[in-house]
Design a protein around this motif. Structure first.
Motif, short mmCIF file in Angstrom:
data_model
loop_
_atom_site.label_atom_id
_atom_site.label_comp_id
_atom_site.label_asym_id
_atom_site.label_seq_id
_atom_site.Cartn_x
_atom_site.Cartn_y
_atom_site.Cartn_z
N MET A 121 0.83 -1.21 0.00
CA MET A 121 0.00 0.00 0.00
C MET A 121 0.87 1.26 0.00
SD MET A 121 -3.27 -0.81 2.46
CE MET A 121 -2.32 -1.40 3.86
N ALA A 122 1.84 1.30 0.94
CA ALA A 122 2.69 2.50 1.05
C ALA A 122 3.97 2.07 1.76
CB ALA A 122 1.97 3.59 1.84
N TRP A 123 5.00 1.81 0.97
CA TRP A 123 6.18 1.20 1.55
C TRP A 123 6.95 2.12 2.47
CZ3 TRP A 123 11.11 2.99 0.57
CH2 TRP A 123 11.27 3.88 -0.50
N LYS A 124 7.02 3.42 2.14
CA LYS A 124 7.77 4.34 3.00
C LYS A 124 7.13 4.45 4.38
CE LYS A 124 9.57 7.23 -0.77
NZ LYS A 124 9.60 8.60 -1.35
N GLU A 125 5.81 4.66 4.37
CA GLU A 125 5.11 4.79 5.63
C GLU A 125 5.20 3.50 6.46
OE1 GLU A 125 4.07 5.47 2.71
OE2 GLU A 125 3.35 7.55 2.61
N THR A 126 5.14 2.37 5.78
CA THR A 126 5.22 1.09 6.48
C THR A 126 6.58 0.91 7.15
OG1 THR A 126 3.65 0.10 4.95
CG2 THR A 126 5.01 -1.40 6.24
N LEU A 127 7.63 1.26 6.41
CA LEU A 127 8.98 1.14 6.98
C LEU A 127 9.14 2.03 8.21
CD1 LEU A 127 11.24 0.97 3.78
CD2 LEU A 127 10.61 -0.89 5.33
N ILE A 128 8.56 3.24 8.12
CA ILE A 128 8.62 4.14 9.28
C ILE A 128 7.87 3.52 10.46
CG2 ILE A 128 7.87 6.38 10.16
CD1 ILE A 128 8.34 7.50 7.32
N ALA A 129 6.71 2.95 10.17
CA ALA A 129 5.90 2.34 11.24
C ALA A 129 6.64 1.15 11.86
CB ALA A 129 4.55 1.90 10.69
N LEU A 130 7.25 0.32 11.01
CA LEU A 130 7.99 -0.82 11.53
C LEU A 130 9.17 -0.36 12.37
CD1 LEU A 130 8.01 -3.21 8.42
CD2 LEU A 130 6.83 -3.58 10.59
N GLY A 131 9.85 0.66 11.90
CA GLY A 131 10.97 1.19 12.68
C GLY A 131 10.51 1.68 14.04
N ALA A 132 9.36 2.39 14.04
CA ALA A 132 8.84 2.88 15.32
C ALA A 132 8.45 1.73 16.23
CB ALA A 132 7.63 3.78 15.05
N GLY A 133 7.85 0.69 15.64
CA GLY A 133 7.44 -0.46 16.44
C GLY A 133 8.61 -1.15 17.10
N PHE A 134 9.67 -1.38 16.32
CA PHE A 134 10.85 -2.04 16.89
C PHE A 134 11.56 -1.14 17.90
CE2 PHE A 134 10.51 -4.77 13.05
CZ PHE A 134 10.49 -5.99 13.70
N PHE A 135 11.48 0.18 17.69
CA PHE A 135 12.07 1.10 18.66
C PHE A 135 11.35 1.00 20.00
CE2 PHE A 135 12.12 5.32 20.69
CZ PHE A 135 13.49 5.43 20.93
N ILE A 136 10.02 0.90 19.94
CA ILE A 136 9.24 0.75 21.17
C ILE A 136 9.62 -0.55 21.89
CG2 ILE A 136 6.90 0.37 22.08
CD1 ILE A 136 5.89 2.24 19.85
#
Length: 585
Positions: free
Chosen positions: A176-191
């Motif tokens: 759907m939106a690869w850039k936004e997804t990568l940002i979300a995954l990065g935030a998730g792993f950071f948490i």
């Protein structure tokens, strides 16, 4: 994840089937969810009069879905999209049911396999090793650690399942939106990263719990076994204080576990909420992503982060239980390392005599037997007397093969015991200990120990031979009467007769009594000795005792002292002069 790899290595086929079902469930759910964005696009564009499916504003996911429907010859209408969406969810549920059922079976199998491995390893150890092991620790391992180990497997499988689902969700979101997804995954792993210390603290608390339970259960078992003298001396309060101290330590460890789990849960929620609030603002205000994409992306990213959050919770629970598995495995391996040598392969006959030939044995620096030579002819009733620590039980342990001579030999007829199949030899032995260890079960169970090959008639014969049939036949349910906890419904003499019947039911050639009458009153002891006199000749009897009644019943006797054995003449102990020595053996 070392634990998971260990379990996968132990159960490869079952684990692959389980993971395969989980992966298919994740793919089915991902396929159903992939219908969501085109469905929302159709609805929003239809209501707003905008561009429908196939327009230039379509995402990669929408184009892939449109291509799929072109291939199968279907039009992506609301009804078709809803059908595929619901079908994917239903298929996910069915595959998840299959996987969860398999996991449930595997959890039970893991606990069962670990328990059986522990019991087999413990029972196969050398006697010198076994007698130094705390029984309570093994009770805890059999009950608590096996269950916690199986739970660790369950939580580990759940972690893998959640990570598989996260992967599927991420693929759908990337389309759907690869850039936004990568940002979300990065935030998730950071948490997950900033909360990792709570997982580490929980793991340390789990290890502490395992250590405390080992010590506490060992102490509790020993205390309960000696509760009668403690109560008789009004000293049970001292045992209570010690147990209370250790239990309070365990309570503090459990509190740390609870805090770590609840803190992880409490901190995950606000961090995720802050991230999504900021992400929605950026997506809608700064990047001006279409509403249908924003809604679907929000839904998918919530599922991704929530799934990662759940995976971290399951991982935390797994590491709490993981220490129990390694503790249990270490016990199994330690016991396997102390495995008893099976001896030779020759099956003995025992036609003439058992002989000890210049046998020496010591426990550490304490010499027990010194070049001792004894003989026990077949069919005789022999007694061994002597002070505590003189080596009476050591002789029995040498004859049964539980101990090996440090010098000299033990002979069965003309066979060195070192060349004999020990299990075949021990099947020829009936053993009656000092303590009457009866199960809280029926007379039948206590005689047969659950071995179905013995008939009720054979049990009756053994009870008659032991002089127990008279009182057993008068019980309300005969051999099916429950004897109570440790035989509490029977007298001391009756308990001992049941134990003798247990030793006789498999028709042994050698009957060993290890201080079997020392706890009985004179009348009960005399009755037992009368029974034994009737058995001599039909089998060989070897009795260890401090009691003169055994001497009077025996054909021959030895007295042990200072590491040496002295033969006692029959006329000496018949006159009550058993303390005198006759000719050395």
């Amino acid at each position: 994840m070392r634990l998971i790899f260990t379990f996968f290595k132990a159960y490869p086929t079952q684990s692959i089937i389980t993971l395969g079902a989980m992966l298919l469930a994740g793919l089915a759910e991902g396929f159903g969810l992939s219908m969501l964005l085109p469905l929302l696009g159709v609805v929003i564009n239809t209501t707003s009069g905008g561009e429908g499916p196939g327009g230039s504003t379509q995402s990669n996911l929408e184009r892939y879905v449109a291509g799929f429907f072109d291939t199968v010859g279907l039009s992506p209408t609301i009804g078709v999209l809803l059908t595929f969406f619901v079908g994917g969810i239903v298929l996910t549920a069915l595959l998840s049911l299959l996987a969860n059922k398999k996991v449930g079976y595997m959890v039970a199998q893991v606990a069962t396999d670990l328990r059986l491995a522990l019991i087999r390893a413990l029972f196969a150890t050398r006697w010198e090793y076994y007698v130094h092991q705390p029984i309570g620790m093994y009770t805890n391992a059999y009950a608590t650690e096996a269950n916690r180990s199986a739970d660790a497997y369950l939580y580990g499988i759940r972690v893998i399942a959640l990570l598989l689902r996260t992967t599927v969700y991420a693929v759908v979101a990337l389309l759907m939106a690869w850039k936004e997804t990568l940002i979300a995954l990065g935030a998730g792993f950071f948490i997950l990263y900033i909360l990792r210390r709570l997982v580490t603290k929980a793991k340390k608390a789990g290890q502490r719990q395992t250590n405390l339970l080992n010590g506490l259960l060992a102490l509790l078992t020993d205390t309960l076994q000696s509760i009668k003298p403690l109560k008789a001396m009004a000293r049970e309060d001292m045992a209570d204080l010690v147990l209370q101290k250790e239990t309070n330590k365990l309570n503090r460890v459990l509190q740390k576990q609870v805090f770590s789990k609840e803190a992880l849960k409490a901190l995950q929620e606000p961090l995720i909420t802050i991230f999504f609030a900021f992400g929605l603002y950026v997506a809608m205000i700064w990047w001006q992503i279409p509403l249908a994409t924003v809604i679907t992306m929000a839904f998918m990213l919530v599922k991704i982060i929530k799934t990662l959050q759940s995976a971290q919770k399951e991982h935390q629970t797994m590491v709490i239980a993981e220490s129990a598995y390694w503790s249990l495995v270490s016990k199994i391996r330690e016991n396997e390392g102390a495995h008893e040598a099976i001896g030779g392969t020759v099956v003995p006959c025992f036609d003439r005599a058992i002989r000890l030939d210049k046998v020496s044995f010591s426990y550490g620096v304490k010499q027990i037997l010194r070049d001792m030579s004894l003989e026990f002819p077949r069919g005789t009733f022999s007694a061994i007397i002597g002070p505590s620590g003189a080596g009476k039980t050591t002789i029995v342990d040498l004859i049964t093969g539980l101990l090996s001579p440090q010098s000299g030999q033990v002979w069965i007829d003309d066979l060195d015991l070192a060349a004999v199949d020990l299990r075949a030899w021990r099947r020829m032995i009936g053993y009656v200990p000092q303590e009457t260890l009866l199960l809280h079960d029926t007379v039948l169970m206590n005689v047969t120990l659950g071995d179905a090959k013995y008939s009720a008639l054979e049990v009756e014969d053994a009870l008659r031979a032991a002089g127990a049939w008279g009182f057993v036949s008068e019980m309300p349910d005969g051999i099916d009467t429950v004897v109570g906890e440790r035989g509490s419904r029977l007298s001391g003499g009756q308990r001992q007769r049941i134990t003798i019947a247990r030793a006789l039911v498999h028709k042994p050639r050698l009957l060993i009594l290890d201080e079997a009458t020392s706890a009985l009153d004179p009348a009960s002891e005399a009755a037992i000795c009368a029974t034994l006199r009737q058995l001599r000749g039909t089998l060989t009897i070897l009795a260890i005792s401090h009691q003169t009644a055994i001497l009077e019943a025996a054909d021959r006797a030895y007295r042990l002292e200072g590491g040496y054995a002295h033969f006692i003449e029959k006329n000496d102990f018949a006159r009550g002069e058993g303390e005198g020595f006759g000719a050395p053996a």
